[in-house]
Each structure stands twice: as C-alpha cells, then as structure tokens.
Design a protein around this motif. Structure first.
Motif: not given
Length: 431
Positions: A325-345
């Motif tokens: 279950m943690e693995f799939f939560e981690w996969l989802k987080s990988l989709e969000v992290e770049p979004i957050i990074k690009h908002m700051y950039v």
C-alpha cells in the motif's frame, strides 16, 4: 501503465514443466526478453529463472493482451502448449502484482519459506534487464521497493536466519537418513552458487566432501575457499564416484541430464542422490538400493519448516501488505512533488523578471535587488506552503489524478513531470 507478474513455481507447476521453462543462460534470457519487448503493449520486463520458479515481471499498457502475448512466447520457447501454460500460470495485475513481487523478494513464496538466495537472484535479474535497457522507470521503482520490503521482513522476523535454502534442505534430509555422518563421503557435482551452499551445509553436518565439475579450475578455486579439506576430482571420474559414494547432491546448470541409466551400476550399499537442479541433472533411473530426490521430493521438510515459521510468516505478510500500500502512495507522491517544485520555480522566474523590470525603470536600486528578492521568495514560500501541504495530502486520495491535472492546467505547468528514482540496488552488490 499497469504492473504485471506471470508466475510459474512449485505451487502451480511440476518439475517436468519447470525444467522446460527454465532459462539456463543469459543468451536465452536476452532473446526471450527482446521478443517480449518487441510488442508495443510491454514497455519494460524482467525475467527471474531459478530452480523453483520462472517469473516475468513487466510494465504493460494492457494486462490481458500482454499476458497472452508473454505466455505465447513462453510456449514457443518451451515447446509446451499455450493452453496448458495459460491454465497453470498465476497472473497478477497492479496491486496483486506488487504484492506478489514483494512476497517473492521476501522469500514468502519460496519452496522453503525464508530461504536467503531469492533476493540476490531477483537483484541479478533486475541488473540484467537494467544493463540491457529492458527496464527504465516503472520496474526500477517497484524493484527498489521490493528490496526495501525484503530488508524490512529480515529485520522484523527470524525468517532469514539459519541459511535456509533448497541446498540446506537437501543436506538436512541426507543427515536425517544417514544418522551418524562422521566419515561419510558426499559427492557434490557443480561449482556454482548452489554447490557452494551445499558444501557449506555438508561440512557443518559432518560429511566428507568430494567435489567434481567440468570446470576443474573453478572447482579447485571453490574448494580452496573453505578451511576444511575438500577433495576435487576430474569430471572423467564421475561414473566411478557415483557407484562408490553413498550420498550425492548435484546442482549444475546443464540443460539436459548428465547422469543416465547406463552410468549406474547395482550396488550392495544404499545410495541417496539429491537433484536440486532445474532442469534436472539426473535422468529417470532405476537401481536397487538407490533413492533419488528432486526439489519437489523435499516437501516433508518444507512442510515442517512452514509449521515452525508460521507465526513469523504472519508477521512478514503484514509487512508485505503494509509496504504494498505504501508503494502506491509513494508513486502518487512522485506525481505531486514535481508539480510543487515547478510552482516554486515558476514563482522564482516571475520574481526575477519583475525585479529586473523594476531596476530598469528605476523603481528600486540595483544594490537592493538581493534583499528584495529574498523578501519576495519568503512571501512566495509562505503563500505556497498551504497548497503544497494540501497537494501532498491529496496524493494519497483517489482524486489525485484529477486534482493534479487541474493544478497543472491552472498554473500552466508541463504535464510530463515524472521523476526517475534510480534504484540503489542497480549498482550495489547483494546486501
């Protein structure tokens, strides 16, 4: 993208079928994986072939079509009927595939629960596909987490202790039969990893070991790696040794039987042979006072092992469930992290642009640029803090894809922001 595992093991396939499915060398593996990846429905693939299982782990666009295609290619390779293989196969998709992969890596799906070799074999299979560029992003993520899961199981339970393996099980059976092993000779055929394990357990059980291999240099190197004396013989002496030594364990990578009926003489003493190779090293042989055990014949010890380890296995499975279950939560987080990074950039880009325009028009002094920039970045960080936290929380929700797509559209962000997380196990030796 979907995860797919197709499994043939001791659970669903007899040894006669498994030896036809086995991939004894890298050339065969390479050829098969190329054929699988030639089909557009399969993006990445890993092939695990051991004495007890053949597993195809893949990233695919359509699990139904990919399963059919992979099993068709296995049927062609093994000269077995497609319908027979399809009916036997355990096919796992997405959540089930990850759970199965984690169970295999943690040695919970092995013939001998807790055996210590499987995680190393899985790492070797992963490295092979990675080196050949047969996997790129999706499978490395899954394999990385499977090794993490295996380590968690080892740390939380005692399943990995005692060097439990098919080799140790064969030696345990031999010791049970023989009783007093002092001065009893045991012949080991082969100089690979399984033979090394076999010798280790024979010596600790009190047997005198004789080693024989087609590659006598490799056999001598293996013998020299042990403190105890090991007698090394030429391969040409095999037939003579077979008819004079009471215990024999063979574990070669030969694609065909190396011990045949015509090599075996009737003897007045009892002999016990253990064939832990797949494909089998020993042909169908009948001779008085000779008992032959294949890997499947060790089931009684395996059953005892499972009973003793049932409580530990229950704990291990709870870890596998949790980490799946943690693995799939981690996969989802990988989709969000770049979004957050690009908002700051993107915010930083706007700050730089506005500062340069303000300096150019004389609204602020050039020497104040750095301080004003820090102030603007502080405002940006505080402004985006709450949306960032909410996005990370939403990454665990079923609505994640919809929200991420909306945020990308609103902020005008690139919609191809996936991040490749390189698996450390691709470059490290076995733990």
């Amino acid at each position: 993208m979907s995860y797919l595992c197709i499994s043939f093991s001791h659970k669903n396939t007899d040894i006669q079928t498994r030896e036809k499915l086995a991939f004894p060398n890298e050339e065969n593996k390479d050829r098969f994986l190329k054929q699988v990846l030639n089909e557009s429905i399969t993006d990445e693939a890993i092939l695990l072939s051991t004495c007890n299982r053949v597993e195809i782990i893949a990233s695919v666009s359509n699990t139904k079509l990919a399963s059919k295609n992979i099993i068709e290619k296995l049927a062609n390779y093994s000269n077995l009927e497609f319908e027979n293989l399809f009916d036997r196969a355990d096919i796992y998709e997405n959540d089930g595939a990850i759970h199965h992969l984690f169970s295999v890596a943690s040695a919970l799906d092995s013939l001998v629960i807790g055996e210590t070799q499987i995680v190393g074999q899985l790492k070797d299979a992963f490295r092979f596909s990675l080196a050949k560029k047969y996997c790129g992003q999706n499978l490395p993520r899954a394999l990385h987490y499977s090794f993490k899961c295996a380590a968690a199981v080892r740390n939380a339970t005692s399943l990995g202790t005692g060097s439990v393996s098919v080799a140790s099980t064969a030696v345990s059976k031999a010791k049970e039969i023989i009783g007093d092993t002092s001065s009893v000779k045991a012949l080991v055929i082969g100089a690979g990893e399984m033979s090394e394990l076999t010798i280790k357990h024979l010596l600790s059980s009190g047997f005198e070991v004789i080693l024989i291999s087609r590659d006598i240099k490799k056999a001598k190197m293996l013998a020299d790696s042990f403190e105890q004396h090991i007698q090394v013989e030429e391969y040409s002496h095999l037939e003579k040794l077979l008819n004079h030594i009471p215990v024999m364990i063979t574990a070669t990578a030969a694609p065909y039987p190396i011990i045949k009926q015509e090599m075996v003489n009737d003897c007045a003493f009892d002999r016990f042979w253990f064939d832990i190779a797949v494909p089998r090293d020993i042909d169908d042989i009948e001779s008085p006072n000779l008992d032959i055990y294949s890997v499947d014949d060790l089931q009684d010890i395996v059953d005892e092992n499972m009973t003793l380890r049932a409580k530990q296995a229950k704990t291990a499975y709870s870890i596998v469930n949790k980490m799946s279950m943690e693995f799939f939560e981690w996969l989802k987080s990988l989709e969000v992290e770049p979004i957050i990074k690009h908002m700051y950039v993107k915010g930083d880009t706007v700050i730089d642009k506005k500062l340069k325009n303000a300096i150019k028009k004389g609204f602020i002094k050039a020497e104040d640029e750095e301080n004003i920039k820090k102030l603007c970045q502080t405002v940006l960080t505080e402004y985006l803090h709450e949306p960032s936290l909410r996005l990370k929380t939403i990454s665990k929700d079923s609505q994640c894809d919809l929200v991420v797509g909306t945020v990308q559209s609103i902020f005008g962000l690139n919609d191809n922001l996936s991040v490749f997380n390189k698996c450390e196990h691709a470059i490290k030796n076995n733990e």
